[in-house]
Design a protein around this motif. Sequence first.
Motif, mmCIF file in Angstrom:
data_model
loop_
_atom_site.group_PDB
_atom_site.id
_atom_site.type_symbol
_atom_site.label_atom_id
_atom_site.label_comp_id
_atom_site.label_asym_id
_atom_site.label_seq_id
_atom_site.Cartn_x
_atom_site.Cartn_y
_atom_site.Cartn_z
ATOM 1 N N ARG A 14 0.781 -1.070 -0.076
ATOM 2 C CA ARG A 14 0.087 0.182 0.158
ATOM 3 C C ARG A 14 0.912 1.305 -0.058
ATOM 4 N NH1 ARG A 14 -4.853 -1.738 4.400
ATOM 5 N NH2 ARG A 14 -5.928 -3.207 3.102
ATOM 6 N N ALA A 15 2.163 1.030 0.735
ATOM 7 C CA ALA A 15 2.998 2.312 0.737
ATOM 8 C C ALA A 15 3.563 2.558 -0.540
ATOM 9 C CB ALA A 15 3.847 2.136 1.871
ATOM 10 N N ALA A 16 3.794 1.327 -1.340
ATOM 11 C CA ALA A 16 4.525 1.738 -2.802
ATOM 12 C C ALA A 16 3.404 2.239 -3.558
ATOM 13 C CB ALA A 16 4.918 0.422 -2.990
ATOM 14 N N LEU A 17 2.145 1.793 -3.512
ATOM 15 C CA LEU A 17 0.975 2.249 -4.546
ATOM 16 C C LEU A 17 0.794 3.759 -3.988
ATOM 17 C CD1 LEU A 17 -1.449 -0.469 -4.257
ATOM 18 C CD2 LEU A 17 -0.175 0.044 -6.313
ATOM 19 N N LEU A 18 0.831 4.228 -2.683
ATOM 20 C CA LEU A 18 0.670 5.574 -2.387
ATOM 21 C C LEU A 18 1.852 6.408 -2.916
ATOM 22 C CD1 LEU A 18 -0.766 5.356 1.176
ATOM 23 C CD2 LEU A 18 -1.945 6.086 -0.830
ATOM 24 N N LEU A 19 2.968 5.670 -2.997
ATOM 25 C CA LEU A 19 4.181 6.817 -3.244
ATOM 26 C C LEU A 19 3.906 6.685 -4.962
ATOM 27 C CD1 LEU A 19 7.004 7.862 -2.728
ATOM 28 C CD2 LEU A 19 7.889 5.647 -2.908
ATOM 29 N N GLY A 20 3.839 5.475 -5.427
ATOM 30 C CA GLY A 20 3.640 5.596 -6.915
ATOM 31 C C GLY A 20 2.721 6.897 -7.541
ATOM 32 N N GLY A 21 1.593 6.773 -6.778
ATOM 33 C CA GLY A 21 0.428 7.890 -7.076
ATOM 34 C C GLY A 21 0.788 9.119 -6.880
ATOM 35 N N LYS A 22 1.757 9.266 -5.647
ATOM 36 C CA LYS A 22 2.127 10.723 -5.511
ATOM 37 C C LYS A 22 3.174 11.114 -6.409
ATOM 38 C CE LYS A 22 1.589 11.109 -0.531
ATOM 39 N NZ LYS A 22 2.231 11.038 0.815
ATOM 40 N N ILE A 23 3.887 10.210 -6.984
ATOM 41 C CA ILE A 23 4.902 10.478 -8.007
ATOM 42 C C ILE A 23 4.313 10.663 -9.147
ATOM 43 C CG2 ILE A 23 6.837 9.465 -9.258
ATOM 44 C CD1 ILE A 23 7.798 8.017 -6.962
ATOM 45 N N LEU A 24 3.283 10.013 -9.590
ATOM 46 C CA LEU A 24 2.587 10.402 -10.770
ATOM 47 C C LEU A 24 1.849 11.651 -10.912
ATOM 48 C CD1 LEU A 24 0.847 6.959 -11.606
ATOM 49 C CD2 LEU A 24 2.723 8.091 -13.089
ATOM 50 N N LEU A 25 1.117 12.090 -9.774
ATOM 51 C CA LEU A 25 0.580 13.236 -9.692
ATOM 52 C C LEU A 25 1.517 14.429 -9.492
ATOM 53 C CD1 LEU A 25 -2.023 12.647 -6.663
ATOM 54 C CD2 LEU A 25 -2.345 13.249 -9.087
ATOM 55 N N LEU A 26 2.706 14.398 -8.902
ATOM 56 C CA LEU A 26 3.816 15.394 -8.984
ATOM 57 C C LEU A 26 4.365 15.525 -10.198
ATOM 58 C CD1 LEU A 26 5.616 14.750 -5.564
ATOM 59 C CD2 LEU A 26 4.045 16.608 -6.274
ATOM 60 N N GLY A 27 4.395 14.299 -10.968
ATOM 61 C CA GLY A 27 5.081 14.406 -12.464
ATOM 62 C C GLY A 27 3.987 14.960 -13.281
ATOM 63 N N GLY A 28 2.812 14.776 -13.306
ATOM 64 C CA GLY A 28 1.722 15.276 -14.208
ATOM 65 C C GLY A 28 1.592 16.911 -13.906
ATOM 66 N N LEU A 29 1.937 17.297 -12.432
ATOM 67 C CA LEU A 29 2.029 18.528 -12.248
ATOM 68 C C LEU A 29 2.938 19.479 -12.717
ATOM 69 C CD1 LEU A 29 0.351 20.850 -10.674
ATOM 70 C CD2 LEU A 29 1.689 20.194 -8.582
ATOM 71 N N GLY A 30 4.192 18.686 -12.657
ATOM 72 C CA GLY A 30 5.542 19.339 -13.139
ATOM 73 C C GLY A 30 5.300 19.467 -14.681
ATOM 74 N N THR A 31 4.671 18.297 -15.343
ATOM 75 C CA THR A 31 4.608 18.564 -16.781
ATOM 76 C C THR A 31 3.503 19.719 -17.266
ATOM 77 O OG1 THR A 31 4.825 16.050 -16.767
ATOM 78 C CG2 THR A 31 4.043 17.175 -18.816
ATOM 79 N N ARG A 32 2.615 19.505 -16.490
ATOM 80 C CA ARG A 32 1.745 20.660 -16.585
ATOM 81 C C ARG A 32 2.263 22.059 -16.545
ATOM 82 N NH1 ARG A 32 -2.278 22.489 -19.801
ATOM 83 N NH2 ARG A 32 -3.528 24.131 -18.974
ATOM 84 N N LEU A 33 3.011 22.306 -15.269
ATOM 85 C CA LEU A 33 3.812 23.631 -15.073
ATOM 86 C C LEU A 33 4.857 23.796 -16.357
ATOM 87 C CD1 LEU A 33 4.144 23.502 -11.404
ATOM 88 C CD2 LEU A 33 2.903 24.932 -12.488
ATOM 89 N N TYR A 34 5.674 22.767 -16.669
ATOM 90 C CA TYR A 34 6.522 23.210 -17.654
ATOM 91 C C TYR A 34 5.890 23.582 -18.911
ATOM 92 C CZ TYR A 34 10.115 21.964 -21.290
ATOM 93 O OH TYR A 34 10.758 22.146 -22.200
ATOM 94 N N TYR A 35 4.465 22.986 -19.146
ATOM 95 C CA TYR A 35 3.957 23.298 -20.339
ATOM 96 C C TYR A 35 3.286 24.639 -20.413
ATOM 97 C CZ TYR A 35 0.409 23.311 -23.716
ATOM 98 O OH TYR A 35 -0.568 23.629 -25.037
#
Length: 642
Positions: A14-35
């Motif tokens: 569960r911890a790995a899933l939560l961490l992966g989800g956070k990484i995906l959200l942060l990655g998406g947010l970073g991508t959006r900010l970059y865009y």
Amino acid sequence: MKPEKTRSKLFNRRAALLLGGKILLLGGLGTRLYYLQVVESERYKVLAEENRVNFRLLPPPRGFITDRNGDYLAINIQNYRLVLVPEQANNADGVEATLLKLSHLIDLSEHDVKRVLRETSRRRAFVPITVRENLSWEEVSRLGVNTPELPGVNIDVGQTRHYPYGRNMAHVIGYVAAVSEKELQNSDDPLLELPGFRIGKNGVEKEYDIALRGTAGTSQVEVNALGRVIRELRRQEGQPGHEVRLTLDMRLQDFIGERVKDEKAAAVTVMDVHTGAMLGLVSTPSYDPNAFSEGLRTEEWRDLVNNPHHPLTNKAIAGQYAPGSTYKMTVALAAMEAGISPEHSVFCPGHMELGDRRFHCWKRWGHGHMDMTEALAQSCDVWFYDVARRIGVDRIAAMAKRLGFGDPTGIDLAGERPGLIPTKAWKRATLGQPWHMGESLVIGIGQGYVLTTPLQLAVSTARMVNGGKAVRPHLAMRRIDGNTVEPRVHDPFPDLGIPKGHLNIVRRGMEAVVNGERGTARASRLRDTEMEMGGKTGTSQVRRISKAERDAGIRSGEDIAWRLRDHALFVGYAPAHDPRYVVSVVVEHGGGGSTAAAPIARDVLEEVLRIEARTVSDAGDLPDDDGSDRVKADDAKTEGTG
């Protein structure tokens, strides 16, 4: 132990899933900010700049209108207007309380108060609202003294159109007024969207509106997020409208206006027979064009519309009248073209029989034997009955069209009407009836269906006395097309193909009208014995005279109601030996042309000649359209005048 290991694995998953989800959200947010910040940075930079900086149009000064001598006929004057900023008033006493204070200082109608309150509820609080325009200097001073007690109140200075000569020029110059919704929809000019912008609605103001408007300027201002102006960054003034110089002479225009001011309804036109330049064009009664510029009250508009003498109509170009005996020159020319000799003699006993109908001459006991020249001089109806019966209406109509009747003259003035020249085909197509011979007789003396305007009468007379050239009238000294103003080039007017001998016969008859012993206008000859004029009287009936009334004696003058009296007409030209100026006069319900219209024409021609003499003495020559030499028409001279 086994359950504990199971719980540990489950937690790690569960911890790995939560961490992966956070990484995906942060990655998406970073991508959006970059865009947004890198890829789309230029676009959002432009949008932000546009939100911060606004461009606004600045209305240009409207071009002046002058007469031929440079006298100003339409100008711009300062317009002091009272504006109110609602948010500043609300922070103090409130808008209603401020308006109440203002009503004690200036004339503020209930309508003005309701309008301001209505606009206050619709607009943003910081947008100024116009409370009243065209404040007098006394009102401005009174408001200025009380400014500390009037929160949100300011005096704004703009421009409004002003007409120095008012009523004497109203029908020519016209007026400006606010843009209507229909005009706004049919135009792509952004100037029309500016609050308070005015355009030409009538006359020269309308005809040359585009040239008079000019080109808009721009103002670049910095605004905040709410749209409030912070400061002006840049300003570029527009191009003022073109000045429009007219061929009219204000001295003559004023003289004519004063001369006909006592007439209930009349029109006078004066034209140069060689160039077509209009020197005078007056219609009475008139109106004050400044009232339209400043804002016409409902009561004022109602009075103008309901006035039985139609002050809003320019009778010189839009009044349509039976020409009466002023049409007889046209009939005479048509007769000669059809082969009838000027010596053609007709005995006038005071009437002519056609079938079971009797057509009367204006002279009850008749004129006796008449030829063409004498028939013109004494305006014998029977001679023209006979000629009209012989040549028919279609030949008369063909000559009338060549002389300028039945179609707009093409003058550069809005609202011209065409008149009417009837033919057999016209009656069949319009009324579905055949033409009768009796109608030709009536047309022969300028009655019946035929209708002309005072301007057409002037144009036709000019064409007769200038050697048969198809001169056309105009008002602007320079050629104006849209926003382009160029020098006017006088191309030779086309020849109408009327033999000069025929024109000379008609001119001799017209000169005998004024200078002959039995001429119908001999009482109105020029008072300067060294000068002579030619002309033709006309009297057109507005009702049919019954046999019973003829037997009892035709009533005239004060004996009958004004609206039942005949129209009085006169066309004339001067000098007789070398025509240069032509005048037409129509006095509605004025009675006889010799008594009501001819004296006016005489006085007007005398004033034209006086102005010419003064101008020649001062400057060497009377100014023409653009300073160029006028076209001479020596072949238009008669072989000996009356």
